[in-house]
Design an enzyme around this catalytic site. Structure first.
Site, PDB file in Angstrom:
ATOM      1  N   GLU A 272       0.804  -1.227   0.000  1.00  0.00           N
ATOM      2  CA  GLU A 272       0.000   0.000   0.000  1.00  0.00           C
ATOM      3  C   GLU A 272       0.837   1.277   0.000  1.00  0.00           C
ATOM      4  O   GLU A 272       0.567   2.194   0.783  1.00  0.00           O
ATOM      5  CB  GLU A 272      -0.929  -0.031   1.211  1.00  0.00           C
ATOM      6  CG  GLU A 272      -0.231   0.024   2.595  1.00  0.00           C
ATOM      7  CD  GLU A 272       0.151  -1.332   3.185  1.00  0.00           C
ATOM      8  OE1 GLU A 272       0.337  -2.284   2.409  1.00  0.00           O
ATOM      9  OE2 GLU A 272       0.261  -1.424   4.423  1.00  0.00           O
ATOM     10  N   HIS A 296      -8.108  -4.129  -1.044  1.00  0.00           N
ATOM     11  CA  HIS A 296      -7.353  -4.246   0.203  1.00  0.00           C
ATOM     12  C   HIS A 296      -6.298  -3.137   0.299  1.00  0.00           C
ATOM     13  O   HIS A 296      -6.238  -2.402   1.296  1.00  0.00           O
ATOM     14  CB  HIS A 296      -6.706  -5.633   0.281  1.00  0.00           C
ATOM     15  CG  HIS A 296      -5.854  -5.845   1.483  1.00  0.00           C
ATOM     16  ND1 HIS A 296      -6.311  -6.491   2.612  1.00  0.00           N
ATOM     17  CD2 HIS A 296      -4.582  -5.482   1.760  1.00  0.00           C
ATOM     18  CE1 HIS A 296      -5.359  -6.511   3.516  1.00  0.00           C
ATOM     19  NE2 HIS A 296      -4.291  -5.913   3.028  1.00  0.00           N
ATOM     20  N   GLU A 297      -5.484  -3.019  -0.725  1.00  0.00           N
ATOM     21  CA  GLU A 297      -4.419  -2.007  -0.671  1.00  0.00           C
ATOM     22  C   GLU A 297      -5.009  -0.598  -0.618  1.00  0.00           C
ATOM     23  O   GLU A 297      -4.498   0.271   0.084  1.00  0.00           O
ATOM     24  CB  GLU A 297      -3.463  -2.154  -1.855  1.00  0.00           C
ATOM     25  CG  GLU A 297      -2.833  -3.543  -2.023  1.00  0.00           C
ATOM     26  CD  GLU A 297      -2.259  -4.150  -0.750  1.00  0.00           C
ATOM     27  OE1 GLU A 297      -1.843  -3.386   0.143  1.00  0.00           O
ATOM     28  OE2 GLU A 297      -2.248  -5.393  -0.620  1.00  0.00           O
ATOM     29  N   HIS A 300      -6.040   0.379   2.832  1.00  0.00           N
ATOM     30  CA  HIS A 300      -4.908   0.823   3.664  1.00  0.00           C
ATOM     31  C   HIS A 300      -4.694   2.341   3.591  1.00  0.00           C
ATOM     32  O   HIS A 300      -4.014   2.902   4.447  1.00  0.00           O
ATOM     33  CB  HIS A 300      -3.618   0.140   3.224  1.00  0.00           C
ATOM     34  CG  HIS A 300      -3.369  -1.199   3.843  1.00  0.00           C
ATOM     35  ND1 HIS A 300      -3.365  -1.398   5.210  1.00  0.00           N
ATOM     36  CD2 HIS A 300      -3.065  -2.400   3.285  1.00  0.00           C
ATOM     37  CE1 HIS A 300      -3.080  -2.690   5.444  1.00  0.00           C
ATOM     38  NE2 HIS A 300      -2.906  -3.311   4.308  1.00  0.00           N
ATOM     39  N   GLU A 319      -3.950  -4.405   9.507  1.00  0.00           N
ATOM     40  CA  GLU A 319      -4.448  -5.427   8.578  1.00  0.00           C
ATOM     41  C   GLU A 319      -5.872  -5.892   8.881  1.00  0.00           C
ATOM     42  O   GLU A 319      -6.638  -6.177   7.958  1.00  0.00           O
ATOM     43  CB  GLU A 319      -3.493  -6.622   8.535  1.00  0.00           C
ATOM     44  CG  GLU A 319      -2.096  -6.275   8.011  1.00  0.00           C
ATOM     45  CD  GLU A 319      -2.067  -5.771   6.566  1.00  0.00           C
ATOM     46  OE1 GLU A 319      -3.066  -5.923   5.842  1.00  0.00           O
ATOM     47  OE2 GLU A 319      -1.028  -5.195   6.175  1.00  0.00           O
ATOM     48  N   ASP A 376       8.804  -9.744  10.803  1.00  0.00           N
ATOM     49  CA  ASP A 376       8.264 -10.571   9.735  1.00  0.00           C
ATOM     50  C   ASP A 376       7.637 -11.860  10.269  1.00  0.00           C
ATOM     51  O   ASP A 376       6.657 -12.362   9.718  1.00  0.00           O
ATOM     52  CB  ASP A 376       9.423 -10.927   8.790  1.00  0.00           C
ATOM     53  CG  ASP A 376       8.972 -10.945   7.349  1.00  0.00           C
ATOM     54  OD1 ASP A 376       8.209 -10.038   6.985  1.00  0.00           O
ATOM     55  OD2 ASP A 376       9.359 -11.867   6.622  1.00  0.00           O
ATOM     56  N   TYR A 384      -4.730 -10.378   9.997  1.00  0.00           N
ATOM     57  CA  TYR A 384      -5.694 -10.122   8.921  1.00  0.00           C
ATOM     58  C   TYR A 384      -7.081 -10.660   9.277  1.00  0.00           C
ATOM     59  O   TYR A 384      -8.058  -9.922   9.325  1.00  0.00           O
ATOM     60  CB  TYR A 384      -5.232 -10.802   7.624  1.00  0.00           C
ATOM     61  CG  TYR A 384      -3.982 -10.228   7.020  1.00  0.00           C
ATOM     62  CD1 TYR A 384      -2.730 -10.562   7.507  1.00  0.00           C
ATOM     63  CD2 TYR A 384      -4.039  -9.356   5.938  1.00  0.00           C
ATOM     64  CE1 TYR A 384      -1.570 -10.049   6.938  1.00  0.00           C
ATOM     65  CE2 TYR A 384      -2.892  -8.840   5.362  1.00  0.00           C
ATOM     66  CZ  TYR A 384      -1.661  -9.191   5.863  1.00  0.00           C
ATOM     67  OH  TYR A 384      -0.525  -8.672   5.304  1.00  0.00           O
TER      68      TYR A 384
HETATM   69  N1  BES Z   1       1.015  -4.410   3.813  1.00  0.00           N
HETATM   70  C1  BES Z   1       0.779  -5.712   3.324  1.00  0.00           C
HETATM   71  C2  BES Z   1       2.018  -6.406   2.839  1.00  0.00           C
HETATM   72  C3  BES Z   1       3.092  -6.567   3.890  1.00  0.00           C
HETATM   73  C4  BES Z   1       2.784  -6.923   5.184  1.00  0.00           C
HETATM   74  C5  BES Z   1       4.405  -6.378   3.546  1.00  0.00           C
HETATM   75  C6  BES Z   1       3.793  -7.042   6.120  1.00  0.00           C
HETATM   76  C7  BES Z   1       5.411  -6.512   4.482  1.00  0.00           C
HETATM   77  C8  BES Z   1       5.093  -6.841   5.774  1.00  0.00           C
HETATM   78  C9  BES Z   1      -0.260  -5.713   2.198  1.00  0.00           C
HETATM   79  O1  BES Z   1      -1.285  -4.796   2.404  1.00  0.00           O
HETATM   80  C10 BES Z   1      -0.899  -7.064   2.184  1.00  0.00           C
HETATM   81  O2  BES Z   1      -1.494  -7.416   3.158  1.00  0.00           O
HETATM   82  N2  BES Z   1      -0.768  -7.796   1.090  1.00  0.00           N
HETATM   83  C11 BES Z   1      -1.348  -9.106   0.918  1.00  0.00           C
HETATM   84  C12 BES Z   1      -2.590  -9.051   0.091  1.00  0.00           C
HETATM   85  C13 BES Z   1      -3.858  -8.946   0.834  1.00  0.00           C
HETATM   86  C14 BES Z   1      -5.034  -9.029  -0.117  1.00  0.00           C
HETATM   87  C15 BES Z   1      -4.029  -9.912   1.962  1.00  0.00           C
HETATM   88  C16 BES Z   1      -0.379  -9.951   0.141  1.00  0.00           C
HETATM   89  O3  BES Z   1       0.622  -9.416  -0.324  1.00  0.00           O
HETATM   90  O4  BES Z   1      -0.613 -11.140  -0.035  1.00  0.00           O
HETATM   91 ZN    ZN Z   2      -2.585  -5.368   3.995  1.00  0.00          ZN
END
Ligand code: BES
Ligand code: ZN
Length: 604
Positions: A272, A296-297, A300, A319, A376, A384
């Site tokens: 995002e 989703h993005e 955010h 999330e 991480d 989520y």
């Molecule tokens: N912000 C996240 C991606 C992220 C989270 C990057 C933690 C680094 C550390 C992004 O918004 C996200 O959640 N992406 C998901 C997709 C979503 C539809 C669940 C993904 O990349 O799978």
């Molecule tokens: Zn996200």
């Protein structure tokens, strides 16, 4: 009158940043960078304007793998004098604290630096790893990788505005999480401005042979020329999504909303980055069926980018709200039945994750304890889907109108601020729970936030569209071949297919899978979600016709969410470990460090 709600000070005690050890805060950044594809490095300077209300004599920044060439102090008149600085011993995850001595008149610092070719946030792609014939660079800063490409206070509770000048090879376009150019120029020099304050994890840069296509007067797509037409088709509803989001929870505060479609090695589905969401090309399904990721993005832009988790322990505030909001956007555009499919798939993923982490594990709490670990590790489906489920529980208790008012006011009230779990709970109590005796008990708030697993008061989710799929799965279990199902699957979206594939019994033989493949052409599907749900079955059953397609997928797609389960499924087969090692050895160069960080530990 309601009692005042405490607002977090801009210095949180974030266990994943060194910045908190001094009270001095960054306020504005002037970034000046050269992008060198041959040396795989960024070089230049970061000038930080500071807020130093306590007249402290030292500021602390986060760095990792950076070479600091020089630091100058600047005073209000712009005079520069060399500053004393030191880099502390490195920590593998957190990097090195950069301590810089200030003088009483210091208002800013100019840090000359360069990145390492191994910088974890950066992925440098050869032309062969793109859809075209030029190299490509992109960053991924969340959670704590911004410090690998700029010295910064890398804590989500610390925000700053920025401007940047970026010099790239003159046939390429540079983009940032800022006001962006829409065309290449002949010099390869691009300037950027971000006037809304953002935390460091939302800093982003991409450089490549990119073109722009507008979708509305405030939305559009950047992509490589070979991908642009498919992307503008796929995301045709982007403006409608922004409008729906605004109708739900208030004005979009970032002016433009554009998408950048990256090459397939992008390690996430989406990121995002403000004004410019980065997305994986694996959602270009050709039928607009994977666009909930964009919703989703986009969501955010409120939950996360406007109201930001104070530390990574509060990740669920980003999330969980975003998943709830995403599905409200999808419901608004495509109806309740569509959104219900997403809820059911999400809930299944949650149960799967809880089983995997262990139902009693503290990592299944919403409020996490990630000090001493790589953040991480804590960033799982819990934040989520359990986060979303908490909001669904609240919705069931107080009704949508009241919940919507609460969420809208929450975003308005804490815009451009950090929010931690304790502050959120006190806000929730003041605004909602304390107004109705027994409500907090019925919600079981404590169990949700500081307890394990999924509390039993989570409302059940169900999908009428999936009922038809479930019926067919029953016929399949009765061992009828696809020809005898008399099933009309023509209206199925990716979601029905994924639900179908997830529901296939783990006992099907290679022959039965071949029959399914002949009927539905899974192996040759262009839909990454379908492929990722199909391959584990083919591996388990030894349906070898799918192997070339699987290898091709693993070579090209860098999205960690797909790679981890697929390599795991491969490792679990008889010849799997050797095969996985061979494929990984060839494919690893195509993956971002975010993915190899996880996979290196898996494939040994
Ligand atoms: N912000 C996240 C991606 C992220 C989270 C990057 C933690 C680094 C550390 C992004 O918004 C996200 O959640 N992406 C998901 C997709 C979503 C539809 C669940 C993904 O990349 O799978
Ligand atoms: Zn996200």
């Amino acid at each position: 009158m309601a009692p005042p709600i405490p607002t977090l000070p801009p210095s949180t005690n974030d266990p994943h940043s060194y910045a908190g050890s001094s009270p001095v805060r960054v306020r504005h950044l002037i970034l000046d960078l050269q992008v060198d594809f041959d040396k795989r490095r960024l070089a230049g300077s970061a000038t930080w304007e500071l807020a130093n209300p306590e007249a402290a004599d030292e500021v602390v920044l986060d760095t990792r793998e950076l070479t600091i060439e020089a630091v100058d102090r600047l005073d209000a008149a712009g005079n520069a004098t060399p500053a004393k600085f030191s880099l502390a011993a490195p920590d593998a995850t957190l990097g090195q604290a950069l301590r810089i001595t200030l003088a009483p008149a210091t208002t800013a610092l100019r840090i000359r630096y360069r990145t390492a070719p191994t910088a974890a946030a950066l992925q440098w792609l050869h032309p062969a790893q793109t859809a075209g014939t030029e190299p490509f660079l992109f960053t991924q800063s969340q959670a704590i990788l911004a410090r690998t490409w700029l010295p910064c206070q890398d804590s989500p509770g610390i925000r700053f505005t920025y401007e940047a000048r970026v010099q790239v090879p003159n046939h390429l376009l540079a983009l940032m999480s800022a006001e962006n150019p829409q065309q290449r120029n002949l010099t390869g020099e691009y300037v950027f401005r971000m006037s809304q304050p953002v935390p460091a994890y939302l800093m982003a840069l991409a450089v490549g042979n990119l073109e722009f296509a507008p979708l509305s007067n405030r939305t559009g797509i950047y992509a490589e020329p070979a991908t642009l037409a498919a992307a503008t088709y796929e995301f045709a509803d982007l403006e409608a999504m922004v409008a729906a989001a605004e109708q739900l929870y208030g004005p979009y505060r970032w002016e433009r909303y554009d998408l950048l479609v990256l090459p397939p090695s992008f390690p996430f589905g989406g990121m995002e980055n403000p004004r410019l969401t980065f997305v994986t090309p694996t959602i270009l399904a050709g039928d607009r069926s994977l666009t909930s990721l964009v919703a989703h993005e986009l969501a955010h832009s409120w939950s996360g980018n406007l109201v930001t988790n104070g530390t990574w322990n509060d990740f669920w505030l980003n999330e969980g709200f975003t998943v709830y909001f995403e599905r409200r956007i999808m419901e608004h555009l495509y109806g309740r039945q569509y959104a219900d499919m997403l809820q059911v798939l999400g809930r299944e993923a949650l149960h799967h994750t809880i089983a995997e982490i262990g139902p009693a594990s503290p990592d299944t709490h919403l409020r996490l304890a990630l000090a001493g670990r790589d953040p991480d590790e804590g960033l799982t489906e819990i934040a989520y889907e359990k986060g979303c489920a908490l909001l669904l529980t609240l919705e069931a208790l107080i009704g949508r109108p009241r919940l919507d008012t609460f969420i809208k006011e929450y975003f308005a009230r804490f815009s451009f601020q950090a929010m931690d779990t304790a502050t959120f709970l006190s806000y929730l109590r003041t605004e909602l729970l304390n107004k109705e005796p027994g409500l907090e008990d019925r919600l079981r708030l404590h169990d949700w936030v500081d307890g394990p697993g999924l509390p039993t008061n989570a409302p059940a989710v169900s999908s009428t569209r999936f009922e038809a799929v479930a019926q067919i799965l029953t016929r399949l279990a009765g061992r009828h071949s696809p020809a005898d199902w008399h099933a009309d699957t023509s209206g199925w979206s990716s979601h029905e297919w994924v639900y179908f594939l997830n529901g296939l019994p783990p006992t099907l033989s290679a022959g039965q899978l071949r029959e399914l493949d002949q009927a539905f052409a899974f192996t040759t599907s262009g839909n990454a979600e379908i492929l990722a749900a199909w391959f584990p079955h083919t591996l388990r059953a030894g349906y070898d016709e799918a192997v070339p397609a699987l290898e091709n997928f693993l070579h090209h797609v860098g999205r960690r969410k797909f790679l981890v389960p697929l390599y795991r499924a491969l490792l679990a087969t008889p010849d799997g470990p050797a095969q996985a090692r061979k494929i990984y050895a060839e494919a690893r160069a195509n993956y971002h460090s975010v993915a190899t960080g996880t996979l290196d530990a898996l494939i040994v």
